[in-house]
Design a protein around this motif. Structure first.
Motif, PDB file in Angstrom:
ATOM      1  N   ASP A  90       7.132   6.479   0.655  1.00 15.10           N
ATOM      2  CA  ASP A  90       6.772   7.226  -0.550  1.00 15.10           C
ATOM      3  C   ASP A  90       7.987   7.416  -1.458  1.00 15.10           C
ATOM      4  O   ASP A  90       9.103   7.619  -0.997  1.00 15.10           O
ATOM      5  CB  ASP A  90       6.204   8.601  -0.192  1.00 15.10           C
ATOM      6  CG  ASP A  90       4.772   8.528   0.297  1.00 15.10           C
ATOM      7  OD1 ASP A  90       4.341   9.490   0.960  1.00 15.10           O
ATOM      8  OD2 ASP A  90       4.089   7.530   0.006  1.00 15.10           O
ATOM      9  N   ARG A 127       3.624   4.782  -4.323  1.00 17.29           N
ATOM     10  CA  ARG A 127       3.636   3.953  -3.113  1.00 17.29           C
ATOM     11  C   ARG A 127       3.335   2.527  -3.533  1.00 17.29           C
ATOM     12  O   ARG A 127       2.421   2.295  -4.335  1.00 17.29           O
ATOM     13  CB  ARG A 127       2.623   4.473  -2.101  1.00 17.29           C
ATOM     14  CG  ARG A 127       2.513   3.670  -0.828  1.00 17.29           C
ATOM     15  CD  ARG A 127       1.564   4.360   0.143  1.00 17.29           C
ATOM     16  NE  ARG A 127       2.213   5.492   0.793  1.00 17.29           N
ATOM     17  CZ  ARG A 127       2.889   5.390   1.941  1.00 17.29           C
ATOM     18  NH1 ARG A 127       3.013   4.219   2.539  1.00 17.29           N
ATOM     19  NH2 ARG A 127       3.427   6.459   2.484  1.00 17.29           N
ATOM     20  N   ARG A 148       3.391  10.876  -7.079  1.00 19.43           N
ATOM     21  CA  ARG A 148       3.688  10.262  -5.794  1.00 19.43           C
ATOM     22  C   ARG A 148       3.469   8.772  -5.968  1.00 19.43           C
ATOM     23  O   ARG A 148       2.422   8.353  -6.482  1.00 19.43           O
ATOM     24  CB  ARG A 148       2.762  10.795  -4.709  1.00 19.43           C
ATOM     25  CG  ARG A 148       2.973  10.183  -3.320  1.00 19.43           C
ATOM     26  CD  ARG A 148       1.868  10.653  -2.388  1.00 19.43           C
ATOM     27  NE  ARG A 148       2.217  10.418  -0.984  1.00 19.43           N
ATOM     28  CZ  ARG A 148       1.417  10.767   0.028  1.00 19.43           C
ATOM     29  NH1 ARG A 148       0.267  11.364  -0.214  1.00 19.43           N
ATOM     30  NH2 ARG A 148       1.786  10.525   1.268  1.00 19.43           N
TER      31      ARG A 148
END
Length: 117
Positions: free
Chosen positions: A33, A100, A98
Motif C-alpha cells: 500500500d 495499490r 490509498r
C-alpha cells in the motif's frame, strides 16, 4: 477502509499547510500500500502531490518537492501532509488516498483549503 482528512480550512500566504489523514479499518503498514495526497482546484485537473509507502518511504511530485513533506504515525494510523510557503495557487480541495498497484483504491471525502490573507 475509511480515510478522513483534517486540518485548517484557511491558511495565510507564506505559511505552512498541514493536513492529517486518519485511516480506519486497515493498517497503513500493509505491504504494497501507498498513501497519497492529491488535490483539485478550480480550472485544474486532479494533481498528485506525493505519497508515503507502507514502509515509510516518501515520494513527491517534482514541482512541489521543495515545499512538501509527507510523514506517518503508525501508532495513530495517520499520515500527514505539510506544504510550505503556500500561495493562493495552493487553494484546492485536498484528498488523501490509498493506492495499490498504481491505482487510487480508496479516497477520503476531501477538505477545502483556502490560502488567503
Amino acid at each position: 477502509v475509511q480515510l478522513q482528512e483534517s486540518g485548517p480550512g484557511l491558511v495565510k500566504p507564506s505559511q505552512t499547510l498541514s493536513l492529517t489523514c486518519t485511516v480506519s479499518g486497515d493498517s497503513i503498514t500493509i505491504e504494497g500500500d501507498w498513501w497519497s495526497w492529491v488535490r483539485q482546484s478550480p480550472g485544474k485537473g486532479l494533481e498528485w502531490i506525493g505519497t508515503v509507502s507502507y514502509s515509510g518511504a516518501p515520494a513527491y511530485r517534482p514541482i512541489l518537492k521543495s515545499r512538501t513533506s509527507i510523514s506517518r504515525d503508525t501508532t495513530k494510523n495517520q499520515f500527514t501532509l505539510q506544504l510550505r510557503s503556500v500561495t493562493p495557487e495552493d487553494t484546492a480541495i485536498y484528498y488523501c488516498t490509498r493506492d495499490r498497484d498504481y491505482a487510487f483504491v480508496s479516497w477520503g471525502q476531501g477538505t477545502q483549503v483556502t490560502v488567503s490573507s
